[in-house]
Design an enzyme around this catalytic site. Sequence first.
Site, PDB file in Angstrom:
ATOM      1  N   TYR A   1      -9.194   2.636  16.649  1.00 55.98           N
ATOM      2  CA  TYR A   1      -8.451   3.110  15.470  1.00 55.98           C
ATOM      3  C   TYR A   1      -8.384   4.638  15.446  1.00 55.98           C
ATOM      4  O   TYR A   1      -7.310   5.224  15.261  1.00 55.98           O
ATOM      5  CB  TYR A   1      -9.093   2.575  14.188  1.00 55.98           C
ATOM      6  CG  TYR A   1      -8.319   2.951  12.938  1.00 55.98           C
ATOM      7  CD1 TYR A   1      -7.205   2.218  12.533  1.00 55.98           C
ATOM      8  CD2 TYR A   1      -8.687   4.051  12.158  1.00 55.98           C
ATOM      9  CE1 TYR A   1      -6.484   2.567  11.396  1.00 55.98           C
ATOM     10  CE2 TYR A   1      -7.972   4.414  11.024  1.00 55.98           C
ATOM     11  CZ  TYR A   1      -6.875   3.660  10.639  1.00 55.98           C
ATOM     12  OH  TYR A   1      -6.160   4.010   9.513  1.00 55.98           O
TER      13      TYR A   1
ATOM     14  N   ASP B   1       9.072  -6.032  13.446  1.00 57.77           N
ATOM     15  CA  ASP B   1       7.721  -6.067  13.994  1.00 57.77           C
ATOM     16  C   ASP B   1       7.526  -4.831  14.864  1.00 57.77           C
ATOM     17  O   ASP B   1       8.257  -4.630  15.841  1.00 57.77           O
ATOM     18  CB  ASP B   1       7.529  -7.345  14.828  1.00 57.77           C
ATOM     19  CG  ASP B   1       6.086  -7.510  15.283  1.00 57.77           C
ATOM     20  OD1 ASP B   1       5.343  -6.505  15.328  1.00 57.77           O
ATOM     21  OD2 ASP B   1       5.708  -8.657  15.589  1.00 57.77           O
TER      22      ASP B   1
ATOM     23  N   GLY C   1       0.781  -1.243   0.000  1.00 54.66           N
ATOM     24  CA  GLY C   1       0.000   0.000   0.000  1.00 54.66           C
ATOM     25  C   GLY C   1       0.808   1.285   0.000  1.00 54.66           C
ATOM     26  O   GLY C   1       1.662   1.523  -0.857  1.00 54.66           O
TER      27      GLY C   1
ATOM     28  N   THR D   1      -5.923   0.495  -1.030  1.00 57.74           N
ATOM     29  CA  THR D   1      -4.760  -0.345  -0.713  1.00 57.74           C
ATOM     30  C   THR D   1      -5.303  -1.685  -0.214  1.00 57.74           C
ATOM     31  O   THR D   1      -6.504  -1.792   0.062  1.00 57.74           O
ATOM     32  CB  THR D   1      -3.895   0.274   0.411  1.00 57.74           C
ATOM     33  OG1 THR D   1      -4.647   0.213   1.640  1.00 57.74           O
ATOM     34  CG2 THR D   1      -3.511   1.713   0.142  1.00 57.74           C
ATOM     35  N   PRO D   2      -4.444  -2.670  -0.010  1.00 58.23           N
ATOM     36  CA  PRO D   2      -4.940  -3.939   0.541  1.00 58.23           C
ATOM     37  C   PRO D   2      -5.711  -3.753   1.858  1.00 58.23           C
ATOM     38  O   PRO D   2      -6.610  -4.534   2.162  1.00 58.23           O
ATOM     39  CB  PRO D   2      -3.656  -4.750   0.742  1.00 58.23           C
ATOM     40  CG  PRO D   2      -2.752  -4.244  -0.345  1.00 58.23           C
ATOM     41  CD  PRO D   2      -3.037  -2.775  -0.444  1.00 58.23           C
TER      42      PRO D   2
ATOM     43  N   ASP E   1       9.307  -3.793   7.260  1.00 56.56           N
ATOM     44  CA  ASP E   1       7.945  -4.308   7.466  1.00 56.56           C
ATOM     45  C   ASP E   1       8.081  -5.674   8.143  1.00 56.56           C
ATOM     46  O   ASP E   1       9.164  -6.272   8.135  1.00 56.56           O
ATOM     47  CB  ASP E   1       7.249  -4.474   6.098  1.00 56.56           C
ATOM     48  CG  ASP E   1       5.725  -4.483   6.195  1.00 56.56           C
ATOM     49  OD1 ASP E   1       5.098  -3.517   5.719  1.00 56.56           O
ATOM     50  OD2 ASP E   1       5.157  -5.459   6.736  1.00 56.56           O
TER      51      ASP E   1
ATOM     52  N   ILE F   1      -8.206   5.267   0.992  1.00 61.96           N
ATOM     53  CA  ILE F   1      -7.196   5.020  -0.041  1.00 61.96           C
ATOM     54  C   ILE F   1      -7.290   3.559  -0.491  1.00 61.96           C
ATOM     55  O   ILE F   1      -7.432   2.653   0.342  1.00 61.96           O
ATOM     56  CB  ILE F   1      -5.769   5.294   0.506  1.00 61.96           C
ATOM     57  CG1 ILE F   1      -5.692   6.686   1.173  1.00 61.96           C
ATOM     58  CG2 ILE F   1      -4.725   5.151  -0.593  1.00 61.96           C
ATOM     59  CD1 ILE F   1      -6.019   7.859   0.285  1.00 61.96           C
TER      60      ILE F   1
END
Length: 264
Positions: A169, A65, A16, A204-205, A37, A202
Amino acid sequence: MTLFPGVALVTGAASGIGRATAVSFALEGCYQVAICDRNLEGLVETEKYMREVSATCDILVHQVDMLLDDQIEGMVQAAVSKWGRVDYAVNAAGVIGNNDRSTDTTSQQFDLINGINYRGCWLSSRAELAQMLKQEPLPTHDGRPGSKGSIVNIASQLGVVSRPNAPAYCASKAAVISMTKSDAIDYSKDNIRINCVCPGVIATPMTQGDPEFRAALAPAIAIAPMDRMGTAQEIADACLFLCSSKASFVQGHAMVVDGGYVIS
Ligand SMILES: NC(=O)c1ccc[n+]([C@@H]2O[C@H](COP(=O)([O-])OP(=O)(O)OC[C@H]3O[C@@H](n4cnc5c(N)ncnc54)[C@H](O)[C@@H]3O)[C@@H](O)[C@H]2O)c1
């Protein structure tokens, strides 16, 4: 002269927004880019895309991580061991929320979302700042004074406004905005810039993976006057601007890139 004569580090670079940012750094003439990542397979794919746009970019692939303090410190150390400095850091690693009200959210869900989105971003930024404090500014594209480094944290439009069923979130992203402003105040005297980008919806995955979630996004997309999803490239463009010396007087800003979502 390239706008990016230094070293870039991008988290969340396996997918993404982070991937688009890493590829953009390579395309725009940054010759040293660390891509970080927890998803190694995704990082290898990102590296392939970067090589397609730049034959000369030196790439460090680093698995990390965001829940593990030592690994985050190690991520910055790996870039410093290879190139001696970190000049542009984009902290994009993150996870979507659990899509429930507070009374239906467990403390484990809350901790996971905030542990990656907020705490992980803070740990990344803290490690990047510690390195930037030690280094000298680089020359700029037009001779204006350079900075010791520039950090861009990825927050969200949902750190500015809220939506139903996303307390963990939304709070994690509001925290990133607030942390960005606090750090910008603290490190201005050290000639380091810290800003954040607040993406709208957006493609993205993160938003496209689950068909049910994708369908549920339609009303959110319609709130934005531009009435479409943004692209990862459109967010990467904002990140590169904020990292570059063209943004030399931009400090502690939360740049909303959302097709107008928060103004309507
Ligand atoms: N896509 C959107 O609509 C949108 C909107 C606003 C904000 N954002 C934010 O943008 C950032 C990037 O999201 P995206 O849309 O590119 O999603 P994405 O799922 O495509 O990419 C997120 C990346 O973060 C990595 N990641 C997740 N947890 C990690 C961990 N513990 N350690 C290391 N890496 C980890 C994933 O492996 C993945 O590569 C996130 O912070 C997200 O919250 C996205």
